[in-house]
Design an enzyme around this catalytic site. Sequence first.
Site, PDB file in Angstrom:
ATOM      1  N   ASP A   1      56.108 -18.741-165.107  1.00 40.03           N
ATOM      2  CA  ASP A   1      57.019 -19.423-166.022  1.00 40.03           C
ATOM      3  C   ASP A   1      57.160 -18.782-167.399  1.00 40.03           C
ATOM      4  O   ASP A   1      58.251 -18.500-167.862  1.00 40.03           O
ATOM      5  CB  ASP A   1      56.540 -20.870-166.197  1.00 40.03           C
ATOM      6  CG  ASP A   1      55.015 -20.954-166.107  1.00 40.03           C
ATOM      7  OD1 ASP A   1      54.336 -20.360-166.963  1.00 40.03           O
ATOM      8  OD2 ASP A   1      54.522 -21.580-165.151  1.00 40.03           O
TER       9      ASP A   1
ATOM     10  N   HIS B   1      50.978 -18.931-168.558  1.00 38.01           N
ATOM     11  CA  HIS B   1      50.944 -19.002-167.099  1.00 38.01           C
ATOM     12  C   HIS B   1      51.042 -20.448-166.614  1.00 38.01           C
ATOM     13  O   HIS B   1      50.774 -20.723-165.454  1.00 38.01           O
ATOM     14  CB  HIS B   1      49.655 -18.395-166.541  1.00 38.01           C
ATOM     15  CG  HIS B   1      49.533 -16.910-166.734  1.00 38.01           C
ATOM     16  ND1 HIS B   1      49.372 -16.338-167.963  1.00 38.01           N
ATOM     17  CD2 HIS B   1      49.543 -15.890-165.842  1.00 38.01           C
ATOM     18  CE1 HIS B   1      49.282 -15.017-167.819  1.00 38.01           C
ATOM     19  NE2 HIS B   1      49.385 -14.724-166.546  1.00 38.01           N
TER      20      HIS B   1
ATOM     21  N   LEU C   1      56.856  -4.051-164.814  1.00 42.52           N
ATOM     22  CA  LEU C   1      56.547  -5.280-165.553  1.00 42.52           C
ATOM     23  C   LEU C   1      57.523  -5.422-166.705  1.00 42.52           C
ATOM     24  O   LEU C   1      57.212  -5.127-167.855  1.00 42.52           O
ATOM     25  CB  LEU C   1      55.116  -5.214-166.106  1.00 42.52           C
ATOM     26  CG  LEU C   1      54.044  -5.864-165.247  1.00 42.52           C
ATOM     27  CD1 LEU C   1      53.683  -4.965-164.111  1.00 42.52           C
ATOM     28  CD2 LEU C   1      52.834  -6.181-166.077  1.00 42.52           C
TER      29      LEU C   1
ATOM     30  N   PHE D   1      56.759 -15.933-168.402  1.00 44.13           N
ATOM     31  CA  PHE D   1      57.365 -14.611-168.444  1.00 44.13           C
ATOM     32  C   PHE D   1      58.873 -14.659-168.225  1.00 44.13           C
ATOM     33  O   PHE D   1      59.535 -13.624-168.160  1.00 44.13           O
ATOM     34  CB  PHE D   1      56.701 -13.682-167.422  1.00 44.13           C
ATOM     35  CG  PHE D   1      55.217 -13.588-167.608  1.00 44.13           C
ATOM     36  CD1 PHE D   1      54.677 -13.598-168.887  1.00 44.13           C
ATOM     37  CD2 PHE D   1      54.363 -13.516-166.528  1.00 44.13           C
ATOM     38  CE1 PHE D   1      53.312 -13.526-169.076  1.00 44.13           C
ATOM     39  CE2 PHE D   1      52.995 -13.448-166.718  1.00 44.13           C
ATOM     40  CZ  PHE D   1      52.460 -13.449-167.985  1.00 44.13           C
TER      41      PHE D   1
ATOM     42  N   GLU E   1      60.555  -8.262-167.380  1.00 41.47           N
ATOM     43  CA  GLU E   1      61.393  -9.351-166.878  1.00 41.47           C
ATOM     44  C   GLU E   1      62.846  -9.188-167.294  1.00 41.47           C
ATOM     45  O   GLU E   1      63.759  -9.587-166.559  1.00 41.47           O
ATOM     46  CB  GLU E   1      60.848 -10.701-167.353  1.00 41.47           C
ATOM     47  CG  GLU E   1      59.551 -11.111-166.673  1.00 41.47           C
ATOM     48  CD  GLU E   1      58.328 -10.353-167.163  1.00 41.47           C
ATOM     49  OE1 GLU E   1      58.433  -9.680-168.211  1.00 41.47           O
ATOM     50  OE2 GLU E   1      57.273 -10.427-166.509  1.00 41.47           O
TER      51      GLU E   1
ATOM     52  N   TYR F   1      60.505 -16.018-170.559  1.00 37.99           N
ATOM     53  CA  TYR F   1      60.971 -15.899-171.947  1.00 37.99           C
ATOM     54  C   TYR F   1      61.544 -14.516-172.269  1.00 37.99           C
ATOM     55  O   TYR F   1      62.596 -14.411-172.897  1.00 37.99           O
ATOM     56  CB  TYR F   1      59.848 -16.260-172.936  1.00 37.99           C
ATOM     57  CG  TYR F   1      59.324 -17.676-172.779  1.00 37.99           C
ATOM     58  CD1 TYR F   1      60.189 -18.733-172.484  1.00 37.99           C
ATOM     59  CD2 TYR F   1      57.978 -17.970-172.945  1.00 37.99           C
ATOM     60  CE1 TYR F   1      59.710 -20.028-172.344  1.00 37.99           C
ATOM     61  CE2 TYR F   1      57.489 -19.268-172.811  1.00 37.99           C
ATOM     62  CZ  TYR F   1      58.358 -20.292-172.505  1.00 37.99           C
ATOM     63  OH  TYR F   1      57.896 -21.569-172.366  1.00 37.99           O
TER      64      TYR F   1
END
Lengths: 105, 324, 255
Positions: free
Chosen positions: B85, B130, B59, B87, B61, B89
């Site tokens: 979406d 989310h 986990l 995630f 990104e 960032y």
Amino acid sequence: MAERSFPLPDLGEGLIEATILEWLVEPGQWVERNTPLVEVETTKSAVELPSPIAGTVKTTHGEDGDTINVGDTLITFEVADEEAGIVGTVPQEKKKERRVRLSKK
Amino acid sequence: MTEQLSTQKAINTALREILADDAKSLVFGEDVGKLGGVFRVTDGLQTEFGAHRVIDTPLAESGILGMAAGLAMAGHRPIPEVQFDGFAYPAMNQIISQIARTNYRSRGATPMQMVLRIPSYGGIRAPELHGESIEATLAHVPGLKVVSPSNPHQAYHLLRRAHEMPDPVMFMEPKSRYWNRGDVDFENPGDLEGSLVAREGEDLTIIAWGAMVARSLEVAELAAEDDVSIEVVDARWLKPLDEDGLVASVAKTGRAVIVHEAPRTAGLGAEIGQLLTERLWGKLEAPVERVTGYDVPTPAGDLEDEYIPSIDRILFGVQRSLEY
Amino acid sequence: MLRVRSADGTRIALHEVGASDGPRVLMLHGFASSSQSNWVDAGWGRAFEEAGLRGIAMDLRGHGDSDKPRGENAYEVERFKEDVDAALEFIDAVPGEKIGCLGYSMGARLAYRYVGEEPGVFAALALGGLPAGEPFEDIDRQMADAALRGEVEPTGGTEFVVQLAKMLPEADPTTLLDLAFGVARTPFDPSVHPPVSPTLFMTGDKDDRADDTETMVPLLDDARFEPIPGRNHINAITSRKFKAGVIEFLQSHLG
């Protein structure tokens, strides 16, 4: 909440029934996908059946020692109205509703 | 051959064919392998292609996109996924500082061929982060392409097209439409470049993308009951924008309403509105209208209906334009 | 799944069962079964995964995804031991490293015999459903072949072998007969080279094919017996008690 039932799956060539050896879950219990649900015995072997979904067990059909036929209901789950994934829910198709009317100038 | 598929299954099918046809392609992200993706979009791929081509990542990104950058530099064609979406960032440094500009930096010697799949937008009653609409953020970055399909046929063909492109493509999947079924014509993709007229009309153009296309089509149907003829344009490619296609539709109708879920300020509605003003100054019958999310963090599920443009809010926007 | 070559060229299939990391356990299934049927379908993959054990399940020659050579000579006990050698080579077993072995029925017998002659290899031995004698004794090849052709009703030990050989639709009964008769050329005698590794015997308390497992305990230096309550030879493999007993035993010796 909705209910989903699953039948005893086809356990291999020519097998039409199986005997419940031992339930590994009980009504009210939350199970993840692939959690072992029940041990069943056929004339040839014994298998552990994994849960096809995540959900709360509502009913287990048949007692230990009972023989059930392939295709008969084995277990019923209570599931959230179709879950979207790890979070969220599947949007329901709604009838188009509106309050605003249009008028050309 | 035409088949009725959900958007979810259409993307799954496209990924399967890409993995089968292109040995350099790799699928990776959180839960994409063993679980088959939280939306089942990658279901069965790891079993079929192995854990060395369909890879479960930690986990992280920034790690997923860092790995994608390295693989692309080494000549692979990664298809990473960020699970939601919001995630994307944590991976913005990798996307903006590396992936988007390596081709430029290397004077074309190192193209960064990849497709980043981003399940996007709201509509599934999910918690915060989310349901974000980050298309303007991505479109603002030179070096990236941004595309958002609106139905199963588009999803299948645009993903395959995106995979062939020499640039990093941000593929924004409307997650609230994953379960909607539609015909996918495998042999006849139709034109995959630019925008697409989803419904023809005379009085006004609605420009939308992603999940807002379906809603705009509903609005157009309701408007027809009131004798208002609306043309719905599915923008599809958000970077680069199909300037000529969008302008052509609005030149015909004289009125435009742009619909997006993203916050209003500095959203793509502003960009498209400015484009229409530049190109159609003096020919517009009314100011370009925007119906958008609000300038607040995208709220959690319970407040979603207040935030995402509703049928009535879009109808209001149409009416404002008609009344001008 | 991956196939390795045994000394005589026969390809032996190995399946990963359970955790991808952790102490390694070679798994040997029973007669007329397979890694899939004996271990995977019976839920050992999940149990091992939760326990952090890495199972490497070998399809015995003549079974599952391994080659199925014809003729009794291909199934001498010595060949099976060479198959285990090939599997251990794949596992990259270094002497002194703590590897476990789990066998059921005929697989347990193979493990018992293997360890008896190669004492240093396994740090712990879990043996399920193992009878103390040779189950394929008193068998008659001519009668078995005639029975397969439907010409005679087999009797005694032969009836048992024929019944097992015909049980799985995907298996070839003649190959399984070759196997049973090949193995039976060297009858199992637990008093010959008993294992020196710590050994756990577990057998269903309703198992009429292995009702004398416990009699082997005194033959070994470090062995104990635990019954699997309520189970017979067929249905013991899914038992929670069996899995829990084996896992606890393996973890305590391989940790």
